[in-house]
Design a protein around this motif. Structure first.
Motif, PDB file in Angstrom:
ATOM      1  N   GLY A  49       0.820  -1.204   0.000  1.00  0.00           N
ATOM      2  CA  GLY A  49       0.000   0.000   0.000  1.00  0.00           C
ATOM      3  C   GLY A  49       0.851   1.249   0.000  1.00  0.00           C
ATOM      4  N   PRO A  50       0.204   2.409  -0.038  1.00  0.00           N
ATOM      5  CA  PRO A  50       0.922   3.682  -0.105  1.00  0.00           C
ATOM      6  C   PRO A  50       1.874   3.861   1.079  1.00  0.00           C
ATOM      7  CG  PRO A  50      -1.419   4.010  -0.487  1.00  0.00           C
ATOM      8  CD  PRO A  50      -1.244   2.587  -0.025  1.00  0.00           C
ATOM      9  N   LEU A  56       9.578   4.401   3.146  1.00  0.00           N
ATOM     10  CA  LEU A  56      10.272   3.678   2.074  1.00  0.00           C
ATOM     11  C   LEU A  56      11.759   3.560   2.390  1.00  0.00           C
ATOM     12  CD1 LEU A  56       8.620   5.199  -1.121  1.00  0.00           C
ATOM     13  CD2 LEU A  56       8.713   2.775  -0.541  1.00  0.00           C
ATOM     14  N   GLN A  57      12.343   4.648   2.847  1.00  0.00           N
ATOM     15  CA  GLN A  57      13.775   4.647   3.165  1.00  0.00           C
ATOM     16  C   GLN A  57      14.088   3.632   4.265  1.00  0.00           C
ATOM     17  OE1 GLN A  57      15.355   8.515   4.209  1.00  0.00           O
ATOM     18  NE2 GLN A  57      17.162   8.107   2.964  1.00  0.00           N
ATOM     19  N   ARG A  58      13.205   3.515   5.247  1.00  0.00           N
ATOM     20  CA  ARG A  58      13.402   2.540   6.325  1.00  0.00           C
ATOM     21  C   ARG A  58      13.240   1.101   5.831  1.00  0.00           C
ATOM     22  NH1 ARG A  58       9.441   5.112   9.510  1.00  0.00           N
ATOM     23  NH2 ARG A  58      10.332   7.117   9.923  1.00  0.00           N
ATOM     24  N   GLN A  59      12.361   0.889   4.869  1.00  0.00           N
ATOM     25  CA  GLN A  59      12.068  -0.460   4.381  1.00  0.00           C
ATOM     26  C   GLN A  59      13.095  -0.982   3.374  1.00  0.00           C
ATOM     27  OE1 GLN A  59       9.519  -2.628   5.191  1.00  0.00           O
ATOM     28  NE2 GLN A  59       9.137  -1.211   6.859  1.00  0.00           N
ATOM     29  N   SER A  82       2.660   6.060  -8.327  1.00  0.00           N
ATOM     30  CA  SER A  82       2.011   7.374  -8.278  1.00  0.00           C
ATOM     31  C   SER A  82       2.531   8.137  -7.065  1.00  0.00           C
ATOM     32  CB  SER A  82       0.498   7.223  -8.200  1.00  0.00           C
ATOM     33  OG  SER A  82       0.133   6.562  -7.008  1.00  0.00           O
ATOM     34  N   ARG A  83       2.522   9.440  -7.180  1.00  0.00           N
ATOM     35  CA  ARG A  83       2.946  10.334  -6.098  1.00  0.00           C
ATOM     36  C   ARG A  83       1.772  11.244  -5.790  1.00  0.00           C
ATOM     37  NH1 ARG A  83       4.869  15.528  -5.332  1.00  0.00           N
ATOM     38  NH2 ARG A  83       6.579  15.723  -3.843  1.00  0.00           N
ATOM     39  N   VAL A  93       3.451  13.510   1.528  1.00  0.00           N
ATOM     40  CA  VAL A  93       3.528  12.919   0.197  1.00  0.00           C
ATOM     41  C   VAL A  93       3.547  11.411   0.354  1.00  0.00           C
ATOM     42  CG1 VAL A  93       4.922  12.685  -1.906  1.00  0.00           C
ATOM     43  CG2 VAL A  93       4.786  14.894  -0.739  1.00  0.00           C
ATOM     44  N   GLU A  94       2.736  10.736  -0.445  1.00  0.00           N
ATOM     45  CA  GLU A  94       2.703   9.274  -0.431  1.00  0.00           C
ATOM     46  C   GLU A  94       2.976   8.730  -1.824  1.00  0.00           C
ATOM     47  OE1 GLU A  94      -0.377   8.157   3.167  1.00  0.00           O
ATOM     48  OE2 GLU A  94      -1.105   8.098   1.105  1.00  0.00           O
TER      49      GLU A  94
END
Length: 139
Positions: A49-50, A56-59, A82-83, A93-94
């Motif tokens: 999911g979003p 994201l950086q942590r994952q 998509s952003r 921002v997702e």
């Protein structure tokens, strides 16, 4: 492949035979984009999911801020993710998989799974190849 005049020619057999020669450069660009390690990992992580940039950086261990920004921008340009920017304070921002990226997700997960399943075997093969390589070629 090029003919004597330097004009691109289509492959006569194999997986590239059905692709017009004038499309091959673009096809290689797309494969380069979706095949790089960071793009694949971002697509796989977004399956859930979003996510926000910091999540994201942590994952994705090892990705730099610069590379994450660059890769997100390129994946967004290609329509794979998509952003969405929300008009909030502070701004939010997702990033999410776009339908086009969702279709790529299963392939990416299979590649990542294959790499994980064969990690030990590939590492052993690399070690053997490194041990038998001539010393002149190691420089």
């Amino acid at each position: 492949m090029q003919d004597s005049a330097g004009i691109g020619m289509a492959a006569s057999v194999g997986p590239c035979a059905s692709i017009p020669a004038e499309h091959m450069d673009f096809i290689r660009q797309v494969l380069d984009r979706v095949g790089d390690k960071w793009s694949m990992l971002i697509i796989a992580v977004l399956e859930g999911g979003p996510m926000r940039y910091t999540d994201l950086q942590r994952q994705i261990p090892g990705i730099s801020q610069r590379m994450l920004t660059h890769t997100l921008r390129r994946l967004t340009q290609d329509g794979l993710i998509s952003r969405t920017a929300y008009a909030e304070v502070p701004p939010r921002v997702e990033y999410a998989l776009a339908p086009l990226g969702g279709g790529l997700n299963d392939i990416v997960k299979q590649l990542i799974g294959w790499a994980a399943d064969h990690h030990d075997e590939i590492r052993a093969n690399r070690s053997r190849a490194g041990a038998t390589a001539p010393s002149a070629s190691r420089s």
